[in-house]
Design a protein around this motif. Structure first.
Motif, mmCIF file in Angstrom:
data_model
loop_
_atom_site.group_PDB
_atom_site.id
_atom_site.type_symbol
_atom_site.label_atom_id
_atom_site.label_comp_id
_atom_site.label_asym_id
_atom_site.label_seq_id
_atom_site.Cartn_x
_atom_site.Cartn_y
_atom_site.Cartn_z
ATOM 1 N N HIS A 57 1.228 -1.297 -0.130
ATOM 2 C CA HIS A 57 -0.197 0.007 -0.280
ATOM 3 C C HIS A 57 1.156 1.002 -0.373
ATOM 4 O O HIS A 57 2.019 1.302 0.584
ATOM 5 C CB HIS A 57 -0.932 0.152 1.217
ATOM 6 C CG HIS A 57 -0.293 -0.040 2.061
ATOM 7 N ND1 HIS A 57 0.544 1.501 3.649
ATOM 8 C CD2 HIS A 57 -0.427 -0.988 3.639
ATOM 9 C CE1 HIS A 57 0.380 0.479 4.286
ATOM 10 N NE2 HIS A 57 0.633 -0.608 4.966
ATOM 11 N N ASP A 113 6.213 1.092 7.095
ATOM 12 C CA ASP A 113 4.807 0.636 6.787
ATOM 13 C C ASP A 113 4.624 1.247 6.065
ATOM 14 O O ASP A 113 4.102 2.737 6.016
ATOM 15 C CB ASP A 113 3.806 0.535 7.876
ATOM 16 C CG ASP A 113 2.363 0.040 7.918
ATOM 17 O OD1 ASP A 113 1.849 -0.384 6.878
ATOM 18 O OD2 ASP A 113 1.753 0.512 8.874
ATOM 19 N N ASP A 114 4.670 1.442 4.703
ATOM 20 C CA ASP A 114 4.668 0.004 4.051
ATOM 21 C C ASP A 114 5.516 0.160 2.680
ATOM 22 O O ASP A 114 5.500 -0.040 1.658
ATOM 23 C CB ASP A 114 3.582 -0.498 3.344
ATOM 24 C CG ASP A 114 2.837 -1.670 3.021
ATOM 25 O OD1 ASP A 114 4.499 -2.532 3.148
ATOM 26 O OD2 ASP A 114 2.452 -2.590 2.201
ATOM 27 N N GLU A 145 -5.488 2.028 2.621
ATOM 28 C CA GLU A 145 -4.962 0.554 3.282
ATOM 29 C C GLU A 145 -5.107 0.845 4.893
ATOM 30 O O GLU A 145 -6.048 0.426 5.832
ATOM 31 C CB GLU A 145 -4.064 -0.194 3.721
ATOM 32 C CG GLU A 145 -4.405 -1.396 4.309
ATOM 33 C CD GLU A 145 -3.328 -1.514 5.354
ATOM 34 O OE1 GLU A 145 -3.419 -2.480 6.331
ATOM 35 O OE2 GLU A 145 -2.898 -0.500 6.112
ATOM 36 N N GLU A 146 -4.477 2.297 5.202
ATOM 37 C CA GLU A 146 -4.843 2.707 6.612
ATOM 38 C C GLU A 146 -5.687 2.944 6.967
ATOM 39 O O GLU A 146 -6.170 3.228 8.021
ATOM 40 C CB GLU A 146 -3.322 3.404 7.015
ATOM 41 C CG GLU A 146 -2.298 3.444 6.383
ATOM 42 C CD GLU A 146 -1.728 1.912 7.615
ATOM 43 O OE1 GLU A 146 -2.527 2.164 8.587
ATOM 44 O OE2 GLU A 146 -0.159 1.530 7.795
ATOM 45 N N GLU A 169 2.203 -7.181 3.007
ATOM 46 C CA GLU A 169 3.235 -7.137 4.093
ATOM 47 C C GLU A 169 1.970 -7.691 5.235
ATOM 48 O O GLU A 169 1.625 -8.545 4.920
ATOM 49 C CB GLU A 169 2.808 -5.423 4.833
ATOM 50 C CG GLU A 169 1.518 -4.795 4.251
ATOM 51 C CD GLU A 169 0.460 -3.852 5.049
ATOM 52 O OE1 GLU A 169 1.385 -3.024 5.891
ATOM 53 O OE2 GLU A 169 -0.630 -3.401 5.471
HETATM 54 ZN ZN LIG Z 1 0.895 -1.389 6.565
#
Ligand SMILES: [Zn+2]
Length: 465
Positions: free
Chosen positions: A102, A134-135, A168-169, A195
């Motif tokens: 992501h 991340d990420d 994604e977050e 991930e």
């Molecule tokens: Zn992530």
């Protein structure tokens, strides 16, 4: 193909000759670092950033490298939520391999950090910056892996799809969810690397390489009680706040039964080596017999093992009353659950209702229900990961894991496409800064991740010669 570059140059430790000599060449390391810098220095937060910009940076590199425009798609449901999907063509002997990362990152305030979160800083053996772990490490590594496969014209037994995605977050434009719904042909495959895995180390000692094969389902429930209310100078026996509170205290005692699956059983067996004697013994005992109550009791004292062996629910927010001088007309709580694979949100709702034991407390599901798929690991894939891991990290066991949080792998798994979290990037388990301030990753560990993923992708895609 061999790349006989001096190992000393790379600062890698070669242990007892067990480690294979092939390494990622210096030029690839310089390239991955440059892509990584570009990505980290592009703000992709939900509030002020744009994954579209980051997707464009990568797309232009792909175009420069000669990837045909027809094989590069930049698309998304809204202007700042762009995704990138690119394809290398293989023989089609196997379904495509999807390299997923992501592009978006968690918010980062300059004032909270000791360094600028949107500048890639190398200092004291670490890369600092929002997304370094991340990420964007995986996004950069997958991008350069993809470019190198293209440049070397490696004969592939399957298509390789690079998917760099949005939201994604946070946000409501999750790229993987959207792509699978709207453009499934673009990301349809036989295997996804994502991930969620990676190596665990403690004070420089490499403990295990985690292979995330499953995750719990995130679900919020609201518990609501309403009442006619009234003047607070005239209290009545009925009170929404007391009623909710009493229910929540009963809910606190709700403990879901211990249940192991293929992944968590393997985890308990293999990860025991990272623990003290007593905990390790309990892990092995429970793996051997899920009904071992003493072992379950012992492990339940550790929040991370408790979360591994059962569904959990916990009250996370309450809201009640509308004025200081009025009897409350409404009291509500959010109950957040993490549900084991194979169980439905409705089942868990029923357990909550039973525990609350009060028909006046209404329990509603806050999200659409999607039961997590069964937890399993493909034995062939596990073997491949173990083989590559033995080359790059000799002596470090590979451990299948189930996350208590969620990654985008869930969308692929629900769509019936196996997805695994695996990276070869080791992180100190006592100093995980993903989502936090001064996020960082070891420089050595970053390049080891590149090495590991290059080899793994090679094993998963090379045509037999
Ligand atoms: Zn992530």
């Amino acid at each position: 193909m061999k790349h006989p570059i001096a190992i000393a140059l790379l600062g890698l430790v070669v242990s007892s000759g067990a480690r294979a000599q092939e390494v990622v060449p210096e030029a690839e390391r310089a390239l991955v670092r440059e892509v990584y810098r570009e990505l980290v220095e592009t703000d992709t937060t939900h509030s002020s950033g744009s994954t579209t910009r980051a997707a464009e940076l990568v797309a232009s590199r792909l175009r420069e490298a000669g990837i045909p425009p027809a094989d590069i798609a930049q698309l998304g449901p809204s202007p700042n939520k762009g995704n990138l999907v690119a394809r290398l063509h293989g023989s089609g002997a196997e379904k495509p391999l999807v390299l997923l990362a992501h592009l978006d990152v968690v918010e980062a305030k300059r004032d909270d950090w000791s360094v600028d979160p949107f500048v890639l800083l190398e200092q004291g053996g670490y890369f600092y910056g929002r997304g370094t772990l991340d990420d964007k490490a995986m996004a950069a590594i997958f991008t350069t892996t993809f470019l190198r496969l293209a440049r070397e014209h490696a004969p592939l037994r399957r298509d390789v799809i690079l998917a760099l995605t949005a939201d994604e977050e946070s946000g409501d434009a999750n790229g993987v969810d959207w792509l699978l719904r709207e453009h499934r042909d673009l990301v349809d495959g036989g295997l996804v690397l994502n991930e969620g895995g990676g190596g665990w180390m403690r004070q420089g000692k490499y403990l295990v390489l985690a292979l995330q094969a499953s995750e719990k389902t995130y679900m919020d429930y609201s518990v609501v009680v309403t009442d006619k209310g009234g003047h607070s100078s005239l209290p009545t026996p009925e009170n929404a706040i007391y009623r909710l509170s009493a229910g929540l205290l009963r809910l606190q005692k709700l403990v879901f039964p211990v249940e192991l699956n293929e992944v968590t059983r393997a985890f308990l067996q293999r990860a025991a080596v990272t623990e003290s004697k007593g905990v390790a013994a309990s892990m092995r005992a429970l793996a051997a017999n899920a009904k071992d109550a003493a072992a379950a009791r012992r492990l339940s004292q550790e929040p991370r093992y408790n979360a591994l062996i059962r569904t959990t629910c916990v009250a996370t927010q309450v809201e009640a009353g509308h004025a200081r001088n009025a009897l409350p007309q409404r009291a509500s709580a959010n109950v957040n659950c993490r549900i084991l694979p194979g169980h439905s949100a409705a089942e868990v709702r029923a357990a909550i209702v039973k525990a609350l034991a009060d028909p006046k407390l209404e329990v509603a599901l806050d999200e659409k229900e999607t039961a997590g798929p069964r937890a399993s690991v493909d034995p062939e894939f596990l073997k491949t990961v173990e083989r590559v891991s033995a080359q790059v990290f000799p002596g470090v066991p590979v451990v299948p894991t189930m996350s208590s949080g969620a990654t985008d792998s869930k969308y692929f798994r629900i769509a019936g496409i196996p997805a695994y979290g695996v990276s070869g990037i080791f992180v100190d388990i006592d100093d995980v800064r993903a989502h936090g301030r001064d996020e960082r990753i070891g420089v050595k560990q970053f390049y080891e991740g590149q090495e590991f993923l290059w080899r793994l992708v090679g094993e998963l895609t090379a045509s037999p010669r």
